[in-house]
Design an enzyme around this catalytic site. Structure first.
Site, mmCIF file in Angstrom:
data_model
loop_
_atom_site.group_PDB
_atom_site.id
_atom_site.type_symbol
_atom_site.label_atom_id
_atom_site.label_comp_id
_atom_site.label_asym_id
_atom_site.label_seq_id
_atom_site.Cartn_x
_atom_site.Cartn_y
_atom_site.Cartn_z
ATOM 1 N N ARG A 287 0.660 -0.838 -0.194
ATOM 2 C CA ARG A 287 -0.590 0.243 0.050
ATOM 3 C C ARG A 287 1.245 1.081 -0.167
ATOM 4 O O ARG A 287 0.467 1.948 -0.318
ATOM 5 C CB ARG A 287 -0.924 0.424 0.996
ATOM 6 C CG ARG A 287 -2.170 -0.914 1.057
ATOM 7 C CD ARG A 287 -2.897 -0.784 1.815
ATOM 8 N NE ARG A 287 -4.194 -1.599 1.755
ATOM 9 C CZ ARG A 287 -5.543 -1.442 2.970
ATOM 10 N NH1 ARG A 287 -4.862 -1.141 4.278
ATOM 11 N NH2 ARG A 287 -6.717 -2.068 2.274
ATOM 12 N N LYS B 15 -18.684 -18.210 4.318
ATOM 13 C CA LYS B 15 -18.987 -17.919 5.249
ATOM 14 C C LYS B 15 -20.255 -17.795 3.573
ATOM 15 O O LYS B 15 -20.239 -16.704 3.434
ATOM 16 C CB LYS B 15 -19.499 -17.459 6.428
ATOM 17 C CG LYS B 15 -19.303 -17.930 7.759
ATOM 18 C CD LYS B 15 -19.770 -17.240 8.761
ATOM 19 C CE LYS B 15 -19.688 -17.616 9.833
ATOM 20 N NZ LYS B 15 -19.986 -16.769 11.144
ATOM 21 N N GLY C 264 -7.491 -9.969 0.559
ATOM 22 C CA GLY C 264 -6.849 -10.052 1.799
ATOM 23 C C GLY C 264 -6.876 -11.417 1.401
ATOM 24 O O GLY C 264 -4.902 -11.817 1.480
ATOM 25 N N GLY D 248 -12.347 -4.653 2.225
ATOM 26 C CA GLY D 248 -13.735 -4.414 2.383
ATOM 27 C C GLY D 248 -14.025 -3.685 1.573
ATOM 28 O O GLY D 248 -15.329 -3.144 0.460
HETATM 29 C C1 3PG Z 1 -8.326 -2.041 4.908
HETATM 30 O O1 3PG Z 1 -7.563 -2.653 5.892
HETATM 31 O O2 3PG Z 1 -9.613 -2.438 4.778
HETATM 32 C C2 3PG Z 1 -8.838 -0.343 4.780
HETATM 33 O O3 3PG Z 1 -7.419 0.497 5.461
HETATM 34 C C3 3PG Z 1 -9.501 0.061 6.505
HETATM 35 O O4 3PG Z 1 -9.510 0.134 7.420
HETATM 36 P P1 3PG Z 1 -10.698 -0.237 8.640
HETATM 37 O O5 3PG Z 1 -11.105 -1.500 7.819
HETATM 38 O O6 3PG Z 1 -10.750 -0.206 9.986
HETATM 39 O O7 3PG Z 1 -11.572 1.110 8.664
#
Ligand code: 3PG
Ligand code: MG
Length: 409
Positions: free
Chosen positions: A42, A200, A353, A376
């Site tokens: 990142r 899931k 991930g 996310g």
């Molecule tokens: C992540 O790693 O998914 C983003 O940086 C967002 O982080 P957060 O889920 O803590 O908002």
């Protein structure tokens, strides 16, 4: 796709030179127990926006969150210090880290860059406090949001600042992420094939539903596939599944079938009696899973069939490994699909991930067309959700088109 002004466009207009530019990046990288960065992807992905602004002669401020600290409570482990050091190395220039910065009591010269300490330490960040957002917006002439990984959060530095900064735009990473996903989902080269796997159905249900109306093949894997196997009337032993969602799975299969599309159900699977590194893996027909078996991967015949579909695909979207790939004997299915995606001529996009870990493990990163830095945020875009950080940039862009003079050039 919404129209959003990009940093590239502002640079071309000469709107960045000599300006105070605030970049919201997503530098939320994993750290080990010693506070060392274990994956700097990142940071490397965020460097171009910073470099471009420096090259244009801007005074650059960059901020990010790191983890989920308690607002107002400063602890060493929440500091961006290691990130700041790494960015400094990548840019080949000094990056000063500023701890208390919302009052703007600091100076940055053109061609210099400072890092503003973990923005989630500021009280009001996560709730998008209006006061905080206005204070931060007052620090800059131009706000650049390059934090795709945090675009699904409506926080002061991802949303509020974009409301109040004089001029706003999307950074190059943000723009590339959106472009890749839109290219894959809006007007894809067909067949469009998606792989959605994970433990899931419930956590990926809206993604599955959204993709069911778009894709030609929806390959499911992991615990999700087990629930689909149940829906197809197959035995799954004591495998992880959600019987309560079997009806939902059936609806997805029916939606796809009605469009002439399909959810391929495994023909054979890899099972074991326990989920452990020394468990004995056996390949069995999908119809022959015993009551005390755990399904931990797709079998070789299924993998071969899916690989053939992948070879024919025009576009591939990949989220999730199809087996417990962290354990060698349950990783062959994920490896086979990963290699098929790498070899395919399709435009391929991957994110999440576990998916990134699988890509690294099988060494195919440079043969995937686009790898998202979002977790996310990537999933929410797949779901077809509107990401707040993009919505406000689009809104500001629309406003500036209506009344260009109102922009503070
Ligand atoms: C992540 O790693 O998914 C983003 O940086 C967002 O982080 P957060 O889920 O803590 O908002
Ligand atoms: Mg390719």
């Amino acid at each position: 796709m919404e129209t959003i002004v990009t940093l590239g466009e502002l640079l071309a207009q000469g709107a960045i030179a000599g300006k105070r530019v605030l970049i919201r990046a997503d530098l939320n990288v994993p750290l080990d127990a010693q506070g060392e960065i274990t994956d700097d992807t990142r940071i490397r992905a965020s460097a171009p926006a910073i470099r471009q602004c420096l090259d244009a002669g801007a005074s650059v401020m960059v901020t990010s969150h790191l983890g989920r600290p308690v607002e107002g409570e400063r602890a060493l482990r929440d500091s961006l210090a290691p990130v700041c050091r790494r960015l400094s190395e990548l840019l080949g220039q000094d990056v000063r880290l500023l701890a208390h910065w919302t009052s703007g009591q600091f100076a940055v010269a053109p061609g210099q860059v400072v890092m503003l300490e973990n923005c989630r330490l500021n009280v009001g960040e996560s709730k998008n406090s209006d006061t905080l957002a206005r204070a931060i917006a007052a620090l800059c002439d131009v706000y650049v949001n390059d934090a795709f990984g945090t675009a699904h959060r409506k926080e002061a530095t991802t949303y509020g600042v974009a409301q109040y900064a004089p001029l706003v735009c999307a950074g190059p990473l943000m723009a590339a992420e959106i472009e890749a996903l839109h290219r894959a989902l809006d007007a894809p080269r067909r067949p469009l094939l998606a792989i959605v796997a994970g433990s899931k159905v419930s956590t990926k249900l809206t993604i599955l539903q959204s993709l069911a109306s778009k894709v030609d093949q929806l390959i499911v894997g992991g615990g999700i596939a087990n629930t689909f196997m149940l829906a197809a009337g197959l035995p799954i032993g004591k495998s992880l599944a959600e019987p309560g969602l079997v009806e939902e799975a059936r609806r997805i299969i029916d939606t796809m079938r009605a469009r002439g599309a399909a959810v391929p159900i495994p023909e054979d699977v890899v099972v074991a009696k326990t989920l452990s590194a020394d468990a004995e893996a056996r390949v069995v027909d999908a119809a022959e899973v015993a009551e005390d078996d755990l399904i931990l991967d797709i079998g070789p015949r299924t993998a071969e069939k899916l690989a053939a579909q992948i070879a024919q695909a025009g576009t591939i979207v990949w989220n999730g490994p199809v087996g417990v790939f962290e354990i060698e004997q349950f990783g062959q299915g994920t490896r086979a699909l990963a290699e098929a995606i790498a070899a395919s001529r399709a435009f391929s996009v991957a994110g999440g991930g576990d998916t990134l870990a699988a890509i690294a493990r099988y060494g195919i990163a440079d043969r995937i067309d686009y790898i998202s830095t979002g977790g996310g945020a990537f999933l929410e875009l797949l779901e077809g959700k509107t990401l707040p950080a993009l919505a406000i940039l689009a809104h500001r862009t629309a406003q500036s088109m209506l009344a260009p003079e109102s922009e503070a050039f």
